[in-house]
Design an enzyme around this catalytic site. Structure first.
Site, PDB file in Angstrom:
ATOM      1  N   GLU A  49      42.635  51.275  35.064  1.00 58.55           N
ATOM      2  CA  GLU A  49      42.451  49.768  34.376  1.00 58.55           C
ATOM      3  C   GLU A  49      41.537  49.856  33.398  1.00 58.55           C
ATOM      4  O   GLU A  49      40.188  50.227  33.684  1.00 58.55           O
ATOM      5  CB  GLU A  49      41.992  48.874  35.576  1.00 58.55           C
ATOM      6  CG  GLU A  49      41.622  47.415  34.889  1.00 58.55           C
ATOM      7  CD  GLU A  49      41.187  46.262  36.148  1.00 58.55           C
ATOM      8  OE1 GLU A  49      40.234  45.564  35.743  1.00 58.55           O
ATOM      9  OE2 GLU A  49      41.395  46.510  37.381  1.00 58.55           O
ATOM     10  N   ASP A  60      32.465  39.980  33.963  1.00 58.13           N
ATOM     11  CA  ASP A  60      31.984  41.207  34.409  1.00 58.13           C
ATOM     12  C   ASP A  60      30.401  40.924  34.847  1.00 58.13           C
ATOM     13  O   ASP A  60      29.656  40.200  34.408  1.00 58.13           O
ATOM     14  CB  ASP A  60      31.761  41.789  32.977  1.00 58.13           C
ATOM     15  CG  ASP A  60      33.209  42.218  32.478  1.00 58.13           C
ATOM     16  OD1 ASP A  60      34.005  42.147  33.450  1.00 58.13           O
ATOM     17  OD2 ASP A  60      33.462  42.548  31.285  1.00 58.13           O
TER      18      ASP A  60
END
Length: 261
Positions: A49, A60
């Site tokens: 990924e 994130d």
């Protein structure tokens, strides 16, 4: 083009399940990020990924944010993402998914993005901020190019959204293990089991759990009920602290969890 579904099925037949490893493109620089991604596969990661650095991430955590900010400061451009996919798939036989927020795809052009990703050998996209009922343009482009599309399901997802994620994903559904941003945690939230159970009840062929997984024991725990385990922040931290060798060593350790070790 190497798509994800057959790899996940194979790893569930021959082992406990699939290990998916995340790294951002361009951290600490483009060449090193490519070498690190290759090292993950060489040490037991089944699906890659690759995160495209983005200036305003909503999912994130601090480790990945710091890495992507460094990549942006170094001059990362979207074309670097396609170059990374191409160079990685030339070296290893593993599907490469790109994880990206939706705005860069729109700015680049959805059809153009799909064409360039497919031409580079990419498997498809994980789109954390694109919900299935607003994804008609991407669904059409991915159908045309054969790319996988991975939507997310969270503990707060409604039954209707769970069904949409299952019906419109191809490859797997990304089950978010806990609410909040990415980052290694001592325990993977029990909510992950409930999310995966709801996805399975809705007919999902494969669910992979991400957010908070950082040890082989956690990988093994997740693979007791899901088809795949996704590790991100821990691998990015290993790359930051130990370089390509450190990232590869952690991947090898994590892969023990797919064997129930």
């Amino acid at each position: 083009m190497r798509v994800v579904g057959p790899v996940i099925r194979r790893r569930n037949e021959e082992a406990a399940g699939a290990l998916i490893g995340y790294l951002p493109v361009g951290f600490p620089d483009l060449d090193t990020s490519i070498d690190a991604a290759v090292a993950l596969v060489e040490n037991g990661v089944d699906v890659l990924e690759l995160g495209l650095p983005y200036s305003d991430p909503v999912m994130d955590g601090p480790v990945i944010q710091a890495a992507t900010q460094q990549a942006l400061a170094n001059g990362f451009r979207l074309a670097d993402g396609f170059e990374a996919v191409r160079r990685i798939t030339e070296r290893v036989d593993a599907p490469v998914l790109v994880m990206t927020y939706w705005n860069p795809v729109v700015q680049y052009g959805v059809d153009r993005f799909a064409d360039d990703l497919a031409a580079a050998g990419g498997a498809g996209l994980i789109t954390p901020d694109l919900i299935p009922d607003e994804a008609s343009e991407w669904i059409a482009a991915s159908e045309r190019t054969g790319l996988d599309r991975v939507f997310l399901a969270a503990p707060t997802s409604t039954d209707a959204r769970i069904r949409q994620a299952v019906e419109r994903s191809r490859g797997f559904v990304y089950a978010v293990s806990t609410m909040g941003i990415t980052g290694a945690r001592a325990d993977v939230d029990a909510a992950a089991r409930r999310v995966v159970g709801r996805l399975q009840a809705a007919g999902a062929s494969a669910s992979c759990v991400g957010v908070g997984i950082s040890t082989a024991a956690q990988v093994a725990e997740v693979l007791e009920y899901a088809e795949g385990a996704i590790v991100g922040s821990a691998l990015v931290h290993a790359l930051a602290e130990g370089g390509v060798e450190g990232a590869g060593a952690l991947a090898a350790e994590l892969a023990r969890g797919t064997r129930g070790e």
